[in-house]
Structures are given as structure tokens and as C-alpha cells.
Design a protein around this motif. Structure first.
Motif, PDB file in Angstrom:
ATOM      1  N   ILE A   1     130.631  20.009 -79.431  1.00 22.39           N
ATOM      2  CA  ILE A   1     130.137  19.278 -80.454  1.00 22.39           C
ATOM      3  C   ILE A   1     128.560  19.175 -80.380  1.00 22.39           C
ATOM      4  N   ILE A   2     127.961  19.199 -79.435  1.00 21.56           N
ATOM      5  CA  ILE A   2     126.442  19.261 -79.221  1.00 21.56           C
ATOM      6  C   ILE A   2     126.103  20.516 -79.281  1.00 21.56           C
ATOM      7  N   GLN A   3     126.710  21.512 -78.884  1.00 25.07           N
ATOM      8  CA  GLN A   3     126.462  22.859 -79.173  1.00 25.07           C
ATOM      9  C   GLN A   3     126.387  23.253 -80.851  1.00 25.07           C
ATOM     10  N   MET A   4     127.221  22.787 -81.354  1.00 23.16           N
ATOM     11  CA  MET A   4     127.362  22.840 -82.702  1.00 23.16           C
ATOM     12  C   MET A   4     126.493  22.060 -83.708  1.00 23.16           C
ATOM     13  N   THR A   5     125.782  20.919 -83.200  1.00 19.75           N
ATOM     14  CA  THR A   5     124.682  20.176 -83.660  1.00 19.75           C
ATOM     15  C   THR A   5     123.812  20.917 -83.634  1.00 19.75           C
ATOM     16  N   ASP A   6     123.379  21.638 -82.416  1.00 20.17           N
ATOM     17  CA  ASP A   6     122.167  22.209 -81.940  1.00 20.17           C
ATOM     18  C   ASP A   6     122.168  23.676 -83.056  1.00 20.17           C
ATOM     19  N   GLU A   7     123.166  24.329 -83.058  1.00 17.51           N
ATOM     20  CA  GLU A   7     123.370  25.534 -83.840  1.00 17.51           C
ATOM     21  C   GLU A   7     123.012  25.492 -85.562  1.00 17.51           C
ATOM     22  N   ALA A   8     123.563  24.035 -85.754  1.00 13.29           N
ATOM     23  CA  ALA A   8     123.270  23.870 -87.388  1.00 13.29           C
ATOM     24  C   ALA A   8     121.952  23.557 -87.645  1.00 13.29           C
ATOM     25  N   ILE A   9     121.071  22.978 -86.552  1.00  8.71           N
ATOM     26  CA  ILE A   9     119.739  22.901 -86.899  1.00  8.71           C
ATOM     27  C   ILE A   9     118.988  24.240 -86.637  1.00  8.71           C
ATOM     28  N   LYS A  10     119.589  24.906 -85.733  1.00  7.92           N
ATOM     29  CA  LYS A  10     118.838  26.309 -85.667  1.00  7.92           C
ATOM     30  C   LYS A  10     119.023  27.219 -86.796  1.00  7.92           C
ATOM     31  N   VAL A  11     120.232  27.118 -87.381  1.00  5.58           N
ATOM     32  CA  VAL A  11     120.308  28.017 -88.788  1.00  5.58           C
ATOM     33  C   VAL A  11     119.804  27.516 -89.765  1.00  5.58           C
ATOM     34  N   GLY A  12     119.566  26.105 -89.732  1.00  2.00           N
ATOM     35  CA  GLY A  12     119.012  25.318 -90.932  1.00  2.00           C
ATOM     36  C   GLY A  12     120.196  25.082 -91.854  1.00  2.00           C
ATOM     37  N   ASN A  13     121.144  24.973 -91.745  1.00  2.00           N
ATOM     38  CA  ASN A  13     122.376  24.587 -92.364  1.00  2.00           C
ATOM     39  C   ASN A  13     123.571  23.744 -91.937  1.00  2.00           C
ATOM     40  N   VAL A  14     123.843  22.552 -92.505  1.00  2.00           N
ATOM     41  CA  VAL A  14     124.865  21.868 -91.609  1.00  2.00           C
ATOM     42  C   VAL A  14     126.145  21.694 -92.192  1.00  2.00           C
ATOM     43  N   ASP A  15     126.284  22.451 -93.458  1.00  2.00           N
ATOM     44  CA  ASP A  15     127.613  22.435 -94.296  1.00  2.00           C
ATOM     45  C   ASP A  15     128.762  22.908 -93.416  1.00  2.00           C
ATOM     46  N   GLY A  16     128.751  23.895 -92.689  1.00  2.00           N
ATOM     47  CA  GLY A  16     129.471  24.337 -92.001  1.00  2.00           C
ATOM     48  C   GLY A  16     130.191  23.555 -90.854  1.00  2.00           C
ATOM     49  N   PHE A  17     128.942  22.994 -90.198  1.00  2.00           N
ATOM     50  CA  PHE A  17     129.481  21.741 -88.766  1.00  2.00           C
ATOM     51  C   PHE A  17     130.147  20.656 -89.696  1.00  2.00           C
ATOM     52  N   LEU A  18     129.623  20.291 -90.871  1.00  2.00           N
ATOM     53  CA  LEU A  18     130.205  19.106 -91.494  1.00  2.00           C
ATOM     54  C   LEU A  18     131.758  19.331 -91.867  1.00  2.00           C
ATOM     55  N   LEU A  19     131.834  20.440 -91.972  1.00  2.00           N
ATOM     56  CA  LEU A  19     133.330  20.742 -92.719  1.00  2.00           C
ATOM     57  C   LEU A  19     134.463  20.585 -91.401  1.00  2.00           C
ATOM     58  N   LYS A  20     133.885  21.193 -90.065  1.00  2.00           N
ATOM     59  CA  LYS A  20     134.671  21.090 -89.123  1.00  2.00           C
ATOM     60  C   LYS A  20     134.751  19.794 -88.532  1.00  2.00           C
ATOM     61  N   LEU A  21     133.454  18.871 -88.542  1.00  2.00           N
ATOM     62  CA  LEU A  21     133.465  17.825 -87.875  1.00  2.00           C
ATOM     63  C   LEU A  21     134.280  16.746 -88.595  1.00  2.00           C
ATOM     64  N   ASN A  22     134.361  16.984 -90.078  1.00  2.00           N
ATOM     65  CA  ASN A  22     134.997  16.108 -90.984  1.00  2.00           C
ATOM     66  C   ASN A  22     136.598  16.070 -90.871  1.00  2.00           C
ATOM     67  N   LYS A  23     136.958  17.323 -90.464  1.00  2.00           N
ATOM     68  CA  LYS A  23     138.402  17.991 -90.245  1.00  2.00           C
ATOM     69  C   LYS A  23     138.627  17.140 -88.700  1.00  2.00           C
ATOM     70  N   HIS A  24     137.855  17.141 -87.974  1.00  2.00           N
ATOM     71  CA  HIS A  24     137.899  16.553 -86.423  1.00  2.00           C
ATOM     72  C   HIS A  24     138.169  15.115 -86.623  1.00  2.00           C
ATOM     73  N   ILE A  25     137.309  14.319 -87.368  1.00  2.00           N
ATOM     74  CA  ILE A  25     137.329  13.105 -87.417  1.00  2.00           C
ATOM     75  C   ILE A  25     138.680  12.659 -88.357  1.00  2.00           C
ATOM     76  N   GLU A  26     139.268  13.418 -89.318  1.00  2.00           N
ATOM     77  CA  GLU A  26     140.336  12.934 -89.761  1.00  2.00           C
ATOM     78  C   GLU A  26     141.505  13.162 -88.712  1.00  2.00           C
ATOM     79  N   LYS A  27     141.537  14.124 -88.157  1.00  2.00           N
ATOM     80  CA  LYS A  27     142.481  14.411 -87.197  1.00  2.00           C
ATOM     81  C   LYS A  27     142.698  13.166 -86.150  1.00  2.00           C
ATOM     82  N   ILE A  28     141.515  12.744 -85.692  1.00  2.00           N
ATOM     83  CA  ILE A  28     141.569  11.610 -84.582  1.00  2.00           C
ATOM     84  C   ILE A  28     141.964  10.237 -85.487  1.00  2.00           C
TER      85      ILE A  28
END
Length: 219
Positions: free
Chosen positions: A134-161
Motif C-alpha cells: 500500500i505504501i509502494q502504491m502511494t509513492d507510485e501515485a506521487i511519482k506519476v502525478g495521478n492518484v485516481d487509480g490508487f484511490l479506486l483500488k484503495l476504496n475497493k479495499h476499504i469496502e472489502k474490509i
């Protein structure tokens, strides 16, 4: 009482559904996920060889410029790191084994001092690839300058939990009065679920308190 509990659970799930629609609120979601799905040691990803602190330390040594690493420490720590940096750099063209030892000491010192600014203990350098996904994903989102893809995966994970915790409480609520053992299992699941929702709400409302160490880090 049971009706009130069920109502509280339903309200919590209703509240959870709103997270899927959060866009600009992605930053609090990132912070929440780090806190919820990982231990406090998650924040120690800066102590891995592929973490940002050591990456900047390597860059500094390659360019003979200490400035890239100073942002990771406080002003009162600058002198110690600057002196060690120049000592390390001056040994780059010497004995390879000696330099590797000194370089590692420089990395260790950088990470230890950075951890101090966070108010956290230094527990040693971690190998590359040890950072949680999850931290690698946050760093990657910063690196590419786009958080949308990360948020999609994160929100799905939060919903699952949240759904898993909710379903467990709901099932146990049906047998909680059958025995003391089943009642305690229900209480444990209920407390875990409601505390999770409460933590989510508090972080979204107020953010994470970084403490005195982090305040010094910002100086």
C-alpha cells in the motif's frame, strides 16, 4: 438495545458507502488506510533501501550535494549529517570495502535521525522490496502525478474490509445470547468493527496527529 445496535451498524455502513464517492478527499483516505491496515511500523518505509530517504542519500553522494537529504531531518541535526556526508564522500574513490562500510553508516545515521524527527525508534535498515504494497502504491501515485487509480483500488479495499467486519458482527449478533462464549465473540467483533469506523471518521474529520517530532521535521 439490540435494535439500537443494528441501527448503529446500518448507519455505519451507510457512512462507509460515501467513501467510494470521495475524490479530492483521497489524501485522508491514504492516511487512513496506512493507519488501519498496517501497524505503526508502516511509517518506517523510509528505512528501506528503496525508500525515499536512502534514495536521496545515494543521489547526494553521487552529486556531492548534501542538500537533498537535509529535508528529511531537523535543523539541529544538519551539522552531524553534513560532517558525516563529507567524510563519506571523500572515501568514494578509496578502498571499496571501507567505503561500503562508511556508506552504510551514513545511510543508517540518516534513517535514525529521520526516525527521531517522527518520534519513532530506529530499528535498522530494511532490504529493498520490504515496504508494504500500500505504501509502494502511494509513492507510485506521487511519482506519476495521478492518484485516481490508487484511490479506486484503495476504496475497493476499504469496502472489502468494512463489509467483512460488518458481516461478522451481523452473524454473531444472531447467537450472542446463546452462551457467554458466543456473547464475548460478538462483543470482540463489535468493538473491532465500531472502533474501525470511528478511527476512519476521526481521521477524515481531523487528520492524523504527527506529534512533536513531525513538527520539528517541518522546520
Amino acid at each position: 438495545m439490540e435494535t439500537k445496535i443494528k441501527k448503529k451498524l446500518e448507519e455505519s455502513v451507510s457512512s462507509k458507502k460515501r467513501f467510494r464517492n470521495i475524490k479530492f478527499g483521497g489524501l485522508p483516505l491514504i492516511l487512513f488506510a496506512v493507519l488501519l491496515f498496517s501497524s505503526q511500523s508502516t511509517f518506517a518505509h523510509c528505512d528501506s533501501y528503496d525508500g525515499p530517504v536512502i534514495k536521496d542519500a545515494i543521489k547526494a553522494l553521487k552529486t556531492n550535494d548534501v542538500n537533498p537529504v537535509l529535508k528529511w531531518i531537523s535543523k539541529v541535526q544538519e551539522n552531524e549529517i553534513t560532517i558525516l556526508f563529507h567524510k563519506t564522500y571523500n572515501l568514494r574513490n578509496g578502498d571499496k570495502e571501507v567505503y561500503e562500510i562508511v556508506e552504510k553508516h551514513f545511510f543508517e545515521t540518516m534513517v535514525r535521525l529521520h526516525r527521531e524527527t517522527e518520534g519513532e525508534p530506529y530499528t535498522g535498515l530494511k532490504p529493498a522490496g520490504s515496504t508494504k504494497q500500500i505504501i509502494q502504491m502511494t509513492d507510485e501515485a506521487i511519482k506519476v502525478g495521478n492518484v485516481d487509480g490508487f484511490l479506486l483500488k484503495l476504496n475497493k479495499h476499504i469496502e472489502k474490509i468494512v463489509r467483512e467486519k460488518y458481516d461478522k458482527v451481523l452473524q454473531l449478533s444472531k447467537v450472542k445470547d446463546h452462551s457467554i462464549k458466543e456473547g464475548r465473540e460478538y462483543v470482540e467483533a463489535y468493538v473491532n468493527y465500531t472502533h474501525t469506523i470511528e478511527a476512519m471518521h476521526d481521521i477524515l474529520e481531523h487528520g492524523i496527529e504527527h506529534g512533536k517530532g513531525h513538527a520539528e521535521h517541518k522546520e
